[in-house]
Design a protein around this motif. Structure first.
Motif, PDB file in Angstrom:
ATOM      1  N   PHE A  35     -11.912 -10.028  -6.411  1.00 12.91           N
ATOM      2  CA  PHE A  35     -12.568  -9.064  -5.536  1.00 12.91           C
ATOM      3  C   PHE A  35     -11.667  -8.867  -4.336  1.00 12.91           C
ATOM      4  CE2 PHE A  35     -15.776  -7.760  -2.418  1.00 12.91           C
ATOM      5  CZ  PHE A  35     -16.446  -6.814  -3.151  1.00 12.91           C
ATOM      6  N   PHE A  36     -11.422  -7.616  -3.982  1.00 11.15           N
ATOM      7  CA  PHE A  36     -10.439  -7.350  -2.939  1.00 11.15           C
ATOM      8  C   PHE A  36     -10.825  -6.097  -2.169  1.00 11.15           C
ATOM      9  CE2 PHE A  36      -6.180  -5.876  -1.557  1.00 11.15           C
ATOM     10  CZ  PHE A  36      -5.714  -7.043  -0.972  1.00 11.15           C
ATOM     11  N   TYR A  37     -10.860  -6.193  -0.858  1.00  9.97           N
ATOM     12  CA  TYR A  37     -11.037  -5.022   0.004  1.00  9.97           C
ATOM     13  C   TYR A  37      -9.670  -4.611   0.513  1.00  9.97           C
ATOM     14  CZ  TYR A  37     -16.083  -5.642   0.631  1.00  9.97           C
ATOM     15  OH  TYR A  37     -17.429  -5.735   0.446  1.00  9.97           O
ATOM     16  N   LEU A  38      -9.358  -3.340   0.398  1.00  8.74           N
ATOM     17  CA  LEU A  38      -8.108  -2.824   0.947  1.00  8.74           C
ATOM     18  C   LEU A  38      -8.483  -1.650   1.841  1.00  8.74           C
ATOM     19  CD1 LEU A  38      -5.053  -2.811   1.104  1.00  8.74           C
ATOM     20  CD2 LEU A  38      -5.021  -1.394  -0.956  1.00  8.74           C
ATOM     21  N   ILE A  39      -8.284  -1.840   3.120  1.00  9.43           N
ATOM     22  CA  ILE A  39      -8.659  -0.813   4.093  1.00  9.43           C
ATOM     23  C   ILE A  39      -7.389  -0.221   4.677  1.00  9.43           C
ATOM     24  CG2 ILE A  39      -9.919  -0.348   6.221  1.00  9.43           C
ATOM     25  CD1 ILE A  39     -11.610  -2.903   5.495  1.00  9.43           C
ATOM     26  N   ARG A  40      -7.149   1.025   4.357  1.00  4.61           N
ATOM     27  CA  ARG A  40      -5.982   1.761   4.834  1.00  4.61           C
ATOM     28  C   ARG A  40      -6.396   3.202   5.085  1.00  4.61           C
ATOM     29  NH1 ARG A  40      -1.913  -2.103   5.584  1.00  4.61           N
ATOM     30  NH2 ARG A  40      -0.544  -0.335   5.923  1.00  4.61           N
ATOM     31  N   LYS A  41      -5.553   3.939   5.775  1.00  8.82           N
ATOM     32  CA  LYS A  41      -5.807   5.347   6.034  1.00  8.82           C
ATOM     33  C   LYS A  41      -5.680   6.164   4.749  1.00  8.82           C
ATOM     34  CE  LYS A  41      -3.982   5.275  10.726  1.00  8.82           C
ATOM     35  NZ  LYS A  41      -2.890   5.754  11.587  1.00  8.82           N
ATOM     36  N   THR A  42      -6.269   7.332   4.759  1.00  6.69           N
ATOM     37  CA  THR A  42      -6.138   8.267   3.643  1.00  6.69           C
ATOM     38  C   THR A  42      -4.669   8.619   3.446  1.00  6.69           C
ATOM     39  OG1 THR A  42      -8.317   9.180   4.097  1.00  6.69           O
ATOM     40  CG2 THR A  42      -6.807  10.571   2.831  1.00  6.69           C
ATOM     41  N   GLY A  43      -4.232   8.591   2.197  1.00  6.87           N
ATOM     42  CA  GLY A  43      -2.869   8.977   1.868  1.00  6.87           C
ATOM     43  C   GLY A  43      -1.830   7.890   2.006  1.00  6.87           C
ATOM     44  N   GLU A  44      -2.232   6.671   2.328  1.00  9.48           N
ATOM     45  CA  GLU A  44      -1.256   5.593   2.497  1.00  9.48           C
ATOM     46  C   GLU A  44      -0.891   4.899   1.191  1.00  9.48           C
ATOM     47  OE1 GLU A  44      -2.411   2.830   5.565  1.00  9.48           O
ATOM     48  OE2 GLU A  44      -1.486   4.079   7.093  1.00  9.48           O
ATOM     49  N   GLY A  45      -1.631   5.151   0.112  1.00  8.54           N
ATOM     50  CA  GLY A  45      -1.232   4.575  -1.168  1.00  8.54           C
ATOM     51  C   GLY A  45      -2.123   3.477  -1.716  1.00  8.54           C
ATOM     52  N   LYS A  46      -3.396   3.509  -1.371  1.00  7.98           N
ATOM     53  CA  LYS A  46      -4.327   2.509  -1.914  1.00  7.98           C
ATOM     54  C   LYS A  46      -4.455   2.641  -3.424  1.00  7.98           C
ATOM     55  CE  LYS A  46      -7.612   4.064   0.750  1.00  7.98           C
ATOM     56  NZ  LYS A  46      -6.946   5.029   1.606  1.00  7.98           N
ATOM     57  N   SER A  47      -4.451   3.847  -3.923  1.00 15.97           N
ATOM     58  CA  SER A  47      -4.625   4.069  -5.364  1.00 15.97           C
ATOM     59  C   SER A  47      -3.529   3.408  -6.177  1.00 15.97           C
ATOM     60  CB  SER A  47      -4.661   5.565  -5.676  1.00 15.97           C
ATOM     61  OG  SER A  47      -5.752   6.157  -5.037  1.00 15.97           O
TER      62      SER A  47
END
Length: 172
Positions: free
Chosen positions: A60-72
């Motif tokens: 289980f992992f939360y990744l909080i970044r701005k839109t467009g930074e490459g979370k996908s």
């Protein structure tokens, strides 16, 4: 559960991570990103996040970044390396649809579905596909299925919840 936060160095403005990713592992992750998704220069947070999910086996992992930074890319690379089912909660139905279009990569054995768009017979087909996911002798699945879903579709009384419970018991 272990909490792993990155920090920003006040002097340099660079992001630092609580665990060093070994050089060979960084190369493996970068090669996977390049081969499967065409990304030649991954960001440090992407390498770190994939390392945590794949090599430290976090479930289980939360990744909080701005839109467009490459979370996908983190999700997709993790799915490509780990195999099995990856669940991704998206806040908007349109966002889930867009992600499915970007993330299906059959040559690298990654399938993607937006659960909220699979109703009726389509949901039955998706359920059949999920339950047919086979594991090799070592217990690892032979392909990846990424499921994008809205928070509402994973209520304890939902059909998806039942299917995922069955999958969890089997282990892919």
């Amino acid at each position: 559960a272990t909490t792993l936060y990155s920090t920003i160095d006040a002097t340099t403005g660079e992001e630092t991570f609580p665990i060093e990713v070994p050089a060979a592992t960084r190369r493996t992750i970068a090669l996977s990103m390049s081969a499967a998704w065409g990304v030649l220069h991954p960001r440090p947070f992407q390498i770190f996040a994939v390392f945590v999910m794949v090599f430290l086996q976090h479930q289980f992992f939360y990744l909080i970044r701005k839109t467009g930074e490459g979370k996908s890319l983190v999700i997709l690379t993790t799915a490509a390396l780990r195999r099995g089912v990856t669940l991704v909660m998206v806040p908007l139905i349109g966002l889930g649809s867009d992600q499915v279009n970007k993330s299906t990569n059959l040559p690298h054995r990654v399938e993607s579905y937006h659960v909220d768009e699979n109703k009726g017979d389509d949901f039955k087909k998706l359920t059949t596909r999920l339950l047919a996911l086979k594991a090799k002798a070592n217990g690892r699945a032979t392909r990846s299925i990424v499921l994008y879903f809205s928070p509402q579709s994973l209520q304890p009384d939902s059909a998806l919840y039942v299917v995922l419970n069955n999958l969890a018991k089997r282990g892919p």
